[in-house]
Design a protein around this motif. Structure first.
Motif, mmCIF file in Angstrom:
data_model
loop_
_atom_site.group_PDB
_atom_site.id
_atom_site.type_symbol
_atom_site.label_atom_id
_atom_site.label_comp_id
_atom_site.label_asym_id
_atom_site.label_seq_id
_atom_site.Cartn_x
_atom_site.Cartn_y
_atom_site.Cartn_z
ATOM 1 N N GLY A 53 -25.464 126.080 63.273
ATOM 2 C CA GLY A 53 -26.900 126.018 63.037
ATOM 3 C C GLY A 53 -27.473 127.227 62.324
ATOM 4 O O GLY A 53 -28.687 127.332 62.145
ATOM 5 N N LYS A 56 -25.507 127.760 57.136
ATOM 6 C CA LYS A 56 -24.447 127.876 56.120
ATOM 7 C C LYS A 56 -24.337 126.611 55.272
ATOM 8 O O LYS A 56 -24.353 126.667 54.044
ATOM 9 C CB LYS A 56 -23.089 128.156 56.796
ATOM 10 C CG LYS A 56 -23.086 129.319 57.758
ATOM 11 C CD LYS A 56 -21.743 129.513 58.426
ATOM 12 C CE LYS A 56 -21.286 128.379 59.343
ATOM 13 N NZ LYS A 56 -22.058 128.230 60.593
ATOM 14 N N THR A 58 -26.431 124.218 54.889
ATOM 15 C CA THR A 58 -27.658 123.969 54.127
ATOM 16 C C THR A 58 -27.634 124.750 52.818
ATOM 17 O O THR A 58 -27.912 124.204 51.747
ATOM 18 C CB THR A 58 -28.899 124.380 54.956
ATOM 19 O OG1 THR A 58 -28.906 123.623 56.164
ATOM 20 C CG2 THR A 58 -30.187 124.126 54.195
HETATM 21 P P1 ADP Z 1 -24.503 125.589 59.882
HETATM 22 O O1 ADP Z 1 -23.798 124.927 58.751
HETATM 23 O O2 ADP Z 1 -24.551 127.082 59.752
HETATM 24 O O3 ADP Z 1 -23.970 125.186 61.227
HETATM 25 P P2 ADP Z 1 -26.780 123.992 59.060
HETATM 26 O O4 ADP Z 1 -27.079 124.484 57.685
HETATM 27 O O5 ADP Z 1 -26.034 122.729 59.173
HETATM 28 O O6 ADP Z 1 -26.044 125.146 59.877
HETATM 29 O O7 ADP Z 1 -28.123 123.838 59.875
HETATM 30 C C1 ADP Z 1 -29.152 124.833 59.911
HETATM 31 C C2 ADP Z 1 -30.354 124.303 60.680
HETATM 32 O O8 ADP Z 1 -30.980 123.276 59.925
HETATM 33 C C3 ADP Z 1 -29.996 123.685 62.019
HETATM 34 O O9 ADP Z 1 -31.031 123.989 62.918
HETATM 35 C C4 ADP Z 1 -29.963 122.208 61.726
HETATM 36 O O10 ADP Z 1 -30.260 121.457 62.870
HETATM 37 C C5 ADP Z 1 -31.022 122.073 60.652
HETATM 38 N N1 ADP Z 1 -30.726 120.980 59.708
HETATM 39 C C6 ADP Z 1 -29.671 120.926 58.852
HETATM 40 N N2 ADP Z 1 -29.707 119.810 58.097
HETATM 41 C C7 ADP Z 1 -30.810 119.131 58.496
HETATM 42 C C8 ADP Z 1 -31.429 117.895 58.085
HETATM 43 N N3 ADP Z 1 -30.904 117.137 57.120
HETATM 44 N N4 ADP Z 1 -32.562 117.524 58.729
HETATM 45 C C9 ADP Z 1 -33.099 118.292 59.697
HETATM 46 N N5 ADP Z 1 -32.597 119.458 60.118
HETATM 47 C C10 ADP Z 1 -31.468 119.883 59.534
#
Ligand code: ADP
Ligand code: MG
Length: 541
Positions: A53, A56, A58
């Motif tokens: 979370g 990364k 994203t």
């Molecule tokens: P990591 O890859 O570092 O585990 P993410 O980039 O997947 O982290 O997620 C970062 C944050 O954004 C988290 O709180 C996640 O729940 C939120 N998030 C990621 N993608 C989405 C999405 N498509 N819709 C809503 N929230 C999202």
């Protein structure tokens, strides 16, 4: 430790391969990326590490054109670029190796590599071209795969190579890998790292996303740490340490080593002989497993997922039938299924933290307080049946949540509203606080952040020190080595051998996990390792 690539030296004055300036991205109220700036030099392996979370994926999705940033700029080779979709990313020279592969199962490797890169009518000449390229790449980077093999017949390590080949076929100069080793054996991960080093030395730029400190230390040149949507720093890998990175990830001091005294085992609590399990398809999952655990001892079971370790926990936890003998404190346990279930096991002092907590450990729509009472409804402390004392349960749950640092500590919240790590703490609190004679615990820290891992490991060691017997199943070798007092390695439904953690290492365990019981000093033949793994997968999956 990590060598600097020659290409990196040469490119010192050149514009960075990738430059991100002030990237921000929100999903509703969640700020997934906050004002992130980053330079990645050409010809380097750049790691991005952070807890679940942290943001990364994203950030990488923005770079690959899946998401549009709310603010900020991307420069490739010094030039500002717009990346509205993945086609644009590919044109900019960016390739992505997905965590869940997007290959077409019943197509050949060759067809998958070419697919989507060419227009319909050009498929035939490009197949010939791809075949030549595949042969070249195989020779150059150890990227061997049979061009004519069907994807469905390949193991995950091989499928990952096809993904890399696909990106290289599209002339990617920048390769993004998001948690690429989650599904690999140690041998396969080593091989992947050799491929990445080879690509870097040819001048490619690699972005490796992982939450594993060991991988960052082993293969990257530079590393950026993300925490709660922010980039908290970028350092040279040779100038940092796992401890330093862990603290940057979590934002406080963390204990990476499990703090534990040597075990002082007592009487044998559990004695298992010749356990056999046949699944519904008639496949033998356990082929005569024998093991024992004593009071005050943690027995770790190491193995690649799917080799029978889950079945051992299921049989002992009462959710799967078997043949063989199991003695619990000298008394035989019924394995036939007639009088065996989770409840009868609990009465004998066996607690179970299942591997798949979402499916077996919790009822996701129920409140936390209902979940902590789950499986213990006949406990006099809570009343019984429909006359259960809900207020008592709620209060008890509040205490458990506080002691196990569950966040938020709200018993009225449904299980599904907690993060994976906190769900795990709820299950652990329930099972550990029953004060069982034997704790079965599967993948205790899967999907759990470093801070919570430290906490969970301490609770398990405390239970051991209170004189309880523990069977730990984990596919994370580091976890097995850190916690176990004795390690049994399982392969293909059989125990390959037992080792003491202080007398073995990841390498030896990795070989046993691949079914190779080599004489000490022998040089492992990775080709053989891979063949064995492949045939294993073909047989069971
Ligand atoms: P990591 O890859 O570092 O585990 P993410 O980039 O997947 O982290 O997620 C970062 C944050 O954004 C988290 O709180 C996640 O729940 C939120 N998030 C990621 N993608 C989405 C999405 N498509 N819709 C809503 N929230 C999202
Ligand atoms: Mg991610």
């Amino acid at each position: 430790m990590t060598q600097t690539a020659p290409a990196a030296e040469a490119a010192a004055d050149a514009p960075p391969a990738i430059e991100l300036r002030g990237i921000s991205k929100s999903f509703g109220p969640v700020k997934a990326n906050k004002d992130i700036s980053l330079n990645i030099r050409r010809g380097t392996i750049h790691g991005i590490i952070g807890e679940n979370g942290a943001g990364k994926s994203t950030l990488m999705s923005i770079l690959y054109g899946f998401y549009k940033a709310d603010r900020g700029e991307i420069l490739i080779g010094g030039k500002p670029v717009d990346i509205p979709d993945s086609q644009a990313a590919i044109r900019a020279g960016i390739g992505m190796v997905f965590q869940h592969f997007k290959l077409v199962e019943n197509f050949s490797v060759l067809e998958n590599v070419v697919l989507g890169a060419e227009q319909g009518g050009l498929l035939r000449p490009s197949l010939a071209r791809a075949r030549t390229l595949l042969t070249q790449l195989a020779a150059e980077y150890e990227l061997n795969v049979d061009p004519d093999a069907k994807i469905e017949n390949l193991g995950v390590g091989m499928q990952q190579r096809v993904e890399i080949l696909k990106a290289l076929y599209r002339q990617a100069d920048i390769l993004i890998l998001d948690e690429p080793t989650g599904v690999l054996t140690p041998a396969e991960a080593d091989h992947l790292f050799r491929i990445l080093r080879g690509l870097r030395d040819e001048g490619k730029t690699i972005i490796l996303i992982t939450h594993k400190l060991r991988e960052i230390m082993e293969v990257t040149d530079t590393v950026s740490v993300m925490r709660r949507g922010e980039m908290t720093g970028t350092v040279k890998t040779s100038e940092t340490s796992p401890q330093d990175l862990a603290e940057r990830m979590v934002g406080r001091e963390v204990l990476l080593r499990v703090d534990k005294a040597p075990a002082t085992p007592g009487e044998t609590v559990l004695d298992v002989k010749d356990l056999r399990v046949v699944d519904d398809k008639g496949v033998e999952r356990l082929r005569g497993v024998s093991l024992n655990v004593r009071a005050g001892e943690i027995l770790g079971i190491a193995g690649v997922a799917g080799n029978g370790q889950s079945e051992i926990l299921d049989v002992l936890g009462g959710t799967c039938t078997a043949t063989g003998t199991v003695l619990m404190n000298g008394e035989e346990i019924d394995l036939s299924g007639k009088h065996s279930d989770g409840r009868s096991r609990r009465r004998r002092g066996i607690a179970h933290v299942p591997e798949d907590r979402q499916r077996l450990g919790l009822i996701m729509d129920f409140h936390a307080w209902e979940n902590t009472g789950f499986g213990y409804h006949d406990d006099p402390a809570y009343g019984s049946g429909i006359l259960m004392n809900n207020a008592a349960l709620r209060e008890d749950t509040a205490g458990k949540m506080e002691r196990f640092d569950v966040r938020p500590p709200n018993p009225a919240l449904a299980a599904k509203n907690f993060s994976g790590g906190n769900q795990q703490k709820i299950v652990l609190a329930r099972e550990i606080e029953r004060n069982p004679a034997l704790l079965l615990v599967g993948q205790p820290t899967r999907g759990v952040d470093i801070g919570a891992i430290e906490f969970i490991h301490q609770r398990i060691v405390e239970l051991r020190d209170a004189g309880k017997a523990i069977i730990l199943v984990s596919v994370e070798l580091e976890e097995i080595l850190a916690l176990s007092d004795r390690i049994a390695v399982i392969f293909d439904g059989r125990i390959m051998g037992e080792r003491l953690p202080e007398e073995t290492d990841e390498r030896e365990l990795g070989l046993l996990m691949a079914g190779i019981d080599h004489a000490p000093g022998d040089k492992p033949d990775w080709q053989v390792v891979e063949e064995q793994l492949k045939s294993k997968r073909g047989e069971v999956n």
